[in-house]
Design an enzyme around this catalytic site. Structure first.
Site, PDB file in Angstrom:
ATOM      1  N   GLY A   1       0.804  -1.217   0.000  1.00  0.00           N
ATOM      2  CA  GLY A   1       0.000   0.000   0.000  1.00  0.00           C
ATOM      3  C   GLY A   1       0.832   1.260   0.000  1.00  0.00           C
TER       4      GLY A   1
ATOM      5  N   GLY B   1       1.541   3.592  -2.198  1.00  0.00           N
ATOM      6  CA  GLY B   1       0.943   4.817  -2.738  1.00  0.00           C
ATOM      7  C   GLY B   1       0.032   5.491  -1.732  1.00  0.00           C
ATOM      8  N   ASP B   2      -0.768   4.704  -1.018  1.00  0.00           N
ATOM      9  CA  ASP B   2      -1.638   5.256   0.021  1.00  0.00           C
ATOM     10  C   ASP B   2      -0.814   5.940   1.109  1.00  0.00           C
ATOM     11  OD1 ASP B   2      -4.421   4.499  -0.618  1.00  0.00           O
ATOM     12  OD2 ASP B   2      -3.676   2.465  -0.512  1.00  0.00           O
ATOM     13  N   HIS B   3       0.232   5.266   1.551  1.00  0.00           N
ATOM     14  CA  HIS B   3       1.029   5.827   2.642  1.00  0.00           C
ATOM     15  C   HIS B   3       1.792   7.074   2.197  1.00  0.00           C
ATOM     16  CE1 HIS B   3       0.371   1.641   4.090  1.00  0.00           C
ATOM     17  NE2 HIS B   3       0.177   2.288   5.217  1.00  0.00           N
TER      18      HIS B   3
ATOM     19  N   ALA C   1      -0.635   9.937   2.041  1.00  0.00           N
ATOM     20  CA  ALA C   1      -0.966  10.395   3.392  1.00  0.00           C
ATOM     21  C   ALA C   1       0.156  11.257   3.963  1.00  0.00           C
ATOM     22  CB  ALA C   1      -1.219   9.190   4.295  1.00  0.00           C
TER      23      ALA C   1
END
Length: 720
Positions: A512, A514-516, A519
């Site tokens: 994950g 890209g999500d992190h 964020a």
């Protein structure tokens, strides 16, 4: 860079040899700081191309100093006398030799903010390990968490820990700047490490509960099939969630018939994202990748073709959002976030002496997000000391169905179940928005406007609020409101192709990332906006995106004027590494990671292993090969396997873990501190909330009587 840039007048000294330190300096530089990059004449990661070195150095001044000499050390001390921030990636012993230990710097420059990016936290027994990502990932056991085309640990081509560490460092600096203004000008530590960065995405996977539910206990293991499908033209497309309702897919499934669909699905393990995974795979193989992509996009199915590295520079959406910029006729990544000046002044805040408290103590954050990126950003703010209220629907955040992943994004928050968009919840929402300094979410803007939480709607309620938003593709352009997920951005930016290895099918990096990264970029932007608000009183809307954050990592290549790309090091077909001295080797009883980066280290490696390293390693146990290489000065580490339980049990890693009592799971153990601020504590004591756990107390705090709360519960507006 104008005098009105957020960090104008801030002086930063950067002493670094890899992406983490250079990118931290770049983030501060592009926010307006003056950055002087010191070349310490050490080494450079073999993954850092000349093009990337130039990208990460843009806007900075450069100066070569030999920190192994007294003259070089004295010159650096003279420069630090007028600096606000020092970023370095020296292990503690090397920092001490260079005159950059925390104790020396605190005594000489009490206002200086120091962000050290080590291999491990300074209180860890491995703190003096070489600051090389692959060694850290091997020692932690993270290389074994990545699925590959063969058994065993996999060399992870994308240096995700370096990129995450760069953001963690930049965020720590911003948090310290805010604390310095609060605490009478006192600087101090703002440290992080590659190990803490590597553990950021492991918050999804590495946790343990005393009373786990079956769903929590199962987690999401690396054998789960990833919906990367080969198309008729040999290219691959990544499809997130079920594509069964797209007309071409629905027609083809009907034509196959139920028995054939069941038979096709039985060839693969069950998929939580696509119940007809096997049948989808067979059907997608009948058409070309671009045709499928257009069809899926037309019918709101999130999908991306897994393209070659560098193709993203021609992407219209990336260009419209400034994620691709032209520098000297070369296309390269731009900043992955946006700042917009707000409509009015902040509400007056009562002054409070919070010296010795968490960096963001006193900050109030309203988390309206779902899934991963939005909630994780707010968890970071909570770790830094903010008071965070998480609002989710009465049915729960959609990510709750993946309980271990959900818990990894939610600590430090009080939870309120509230049905946004219903007139009966409007008063509660208005009160919460007026209470908050920051309102943050990652809901697509058309839905956000229906719920009344778009930036302009929030600013109308509270002109001084900071509105943080994370989208998939950026706030501008034709795909601004499209659905998107981490996996799709890995595909779009070329990383799935590169992580697969030369000539092999593409491979998703399952953490994950890209999500992190999105964020982290949004938290940095939020802190910039708070820093600006301290001076101007203005609220702001800030935004990041999965596409922008992931595209920044594509800086290993840039596009030349003729459309060609600069070269980059490629992973071999066996997913072992980038060359003889930067590679995984299989021994008689396990795997070993070698990171011989300098000419001297590589020469020593060749002396020990001879002309055919595989022949040296294969008959020897890891311990013997490790001892021989270390005795010769070759940096290496065992590539540990099956480390989730070991990480949670190993006393050496206690500094990297936290635990608390959870309402459902009993004692819950998770990844812990991502920073070290020395005298300023982190806030790691509040477990992830159960659904509606704090609804009643929060509604009371915002003026609702017990009778009014009961009516909301009876109407399905809240859960208590």
């Amino acid at each position: 860079m104008g005098d009105d840039a957020v960090l104008a007048g801030l002086c930063v000294i950067e002493v670094a040899s890899d992406v983490a330190g250079w990118s931290a300096g770049l983030h501060l530089c592009e926010a307006g700081a003056e950055v002087l990059s010191i070349d310490p004449s050490r080494y450079r990661s073999p993954r850092v191309s000349e093009a990337q070195f130039e990208v990460l150095g843009r806007g900075k001044r450069r100066l070569a100093l030999d920190l192994d000499t007294q003259r070089g050390r004295v010159q650096l001390q003279e420069l630090l006398a007028s600096a606000d921030v020092l970023i370095h990636d020296l292990p503690p012993r090397a920092a001490h030799r260079a005159g950059l230990s925390d104790e020396v710097l605190a005594a000489a420059f009490p206002a200086l903010i120091v962000s050290a990016i080590g291999a491990w936290p300074q209180s860890h027994s491995w703190a003096d390990m070489p600051v090389r990502e692959t060694l850290v990932l091997a020692a932690l056991g993270v290389l074994d968490e990545q699925p590959g085309h063969r058994p065993g640990p996999i060399y992870i081509r994308m240096p995700f820990a370096n990129w995450i560490a760069g953001w963690l460092s930049a965020i720590a600096v911003m948090a310290r700047l805010l604390a310095r203004a609060r605490d009478g000008g006192r600087g101090g530590r703002a440290h992080t490490s590659l190990a803490q960065a590597a553990l950021v995405p492991m918050t999804m996977h590495w946790s343990r509960a005393a009373r786990p539910t079956p769903v929590f206990a199962k987690g999401l293991d690396k054998s789960t099939p990833i919906p990367l499908h080969r198309c008729a033209d040999g290219r691959w497309i990544h499809v997130h969630y079920s594509p069964d309702k797209a007309p071409w897919m629905a027609e083809a499934l009907a034509a196959m018939g139920p028995e054939a669909v069941v038979a096709a699905n039985a060839k693969f393990p069950p998929s939580h994202v696509a119940p007809n995974f096997g049948a989808n795979r067979a059907i997608i193989a009948t058409r070309n990748a671009d045709d499928w992509a257009r069809h899926f996009w037309e019918h709101d199915v999130a999908a991306q073709v897994a393209v070659s590295f560098g193709e993203i520079y021609a992407d219209e959406q990336a260009q419209l959002n400034g994620y691709v910029v032209e520098r000297g006729e070369r296309r390269q990544p731009g900043a992955p976030y946006h700042l917009e000046r707000g409509p009015g002044p902040a509400q007056a805040q009562a002054g409070t002496d919070r010296a010795g408290q968490s960096p963001l103590s006193g900050l109030k954050v309203l988390d309206l997000g779902a899934y991963l990126a939005g909630p994780f950003a707010c968890m970071l703010l909570a770790d830094l000391g903010a008071e965070v209220v998480k609002v989710e629907p009465p049915a729960g955040d959609a990510m709750r169905r993946l309980e271990r992943i959900f818990a990894g994004t939610q600590r430090g928050k009080r939870g309120l179940a509230l049905k946004l968009g219903d007139p009966a919840s409007a008063a509660a929402l208005e009160s919460l928005v007026k209470w908050a300094d920051v309102v943050h979410h990652n809901i697509r803007m058309p839905a956000a406007r229906k719920l009344g939480i778009a930036p302009e709607q929030l600013a109308a309620l509270h002109p001084g609020v900071i509105c943080g938003h994370i989208s998939s593709y950026g706030p501008r352009g034709p795909r601004a409101d499209w659905p998107g997920f981490d996996q799709l951005m890995q595909a779009a930016c070329g990383w799935e192709v590169e992580n697969g290895g030369a000539g092999q099918p593409p491979m998703w990096l399952r953490f994950g990332v890209g999500d992190h990264l999105a964020a982290l970029a949004c938290v940095f932007a939020v802190l910039l906006a708070l820093y600006q608000r301290e001076r101007t009183g203005e609220g702001q809307a800030v935004a990041s995106s999965l596409l922008g954050a992931m595209l920044m990592t594509a800086s290993e290549v840039v596009a030349l004027p003729d459309g060609s790309l600069t070269p980059m090091a490629q992973l071999d077909a066996g997913q072992h590494g980038l060359g003889m001295g930067d590679r995984l080797y299989v021994c008689a009883d396990g795997w070993l990671m070698v990171a011989a980066w300098t000419a001297a280290e590589l020469a020593a490696f060749e002396i020990v292993t001879g002309a055919t390293p595989d022949v040296f390693f294969s008959p020897r146990p890891v311990s013997e090969a490790l001892a021989l290489l270390r005795a010769a000065g070759v940096p290496c580490e065992p590539a540990r396997e099956n480390q989730r339980e070991a990480f949670l049990d190993d006393p050496r890693h206690a500094v990297l873990r936290t635990r608390y009592a959870h309402a459902v799971y009993g004692e819950l153990e998770q990844v812990g501190a991502l920073w070290d601020f020395g005298d300023l504590p982190l806030n790691l004591g509040l477990p992830p909330p159960a659904l509606g756990q704090h609804s009643r107390v929060l509604l009371r705090e915002h003026g609702f009587t017990e009778a009014a709360i009961e009516r909301l519960a009876e109407q399905g507006i809240t859960v208590t």
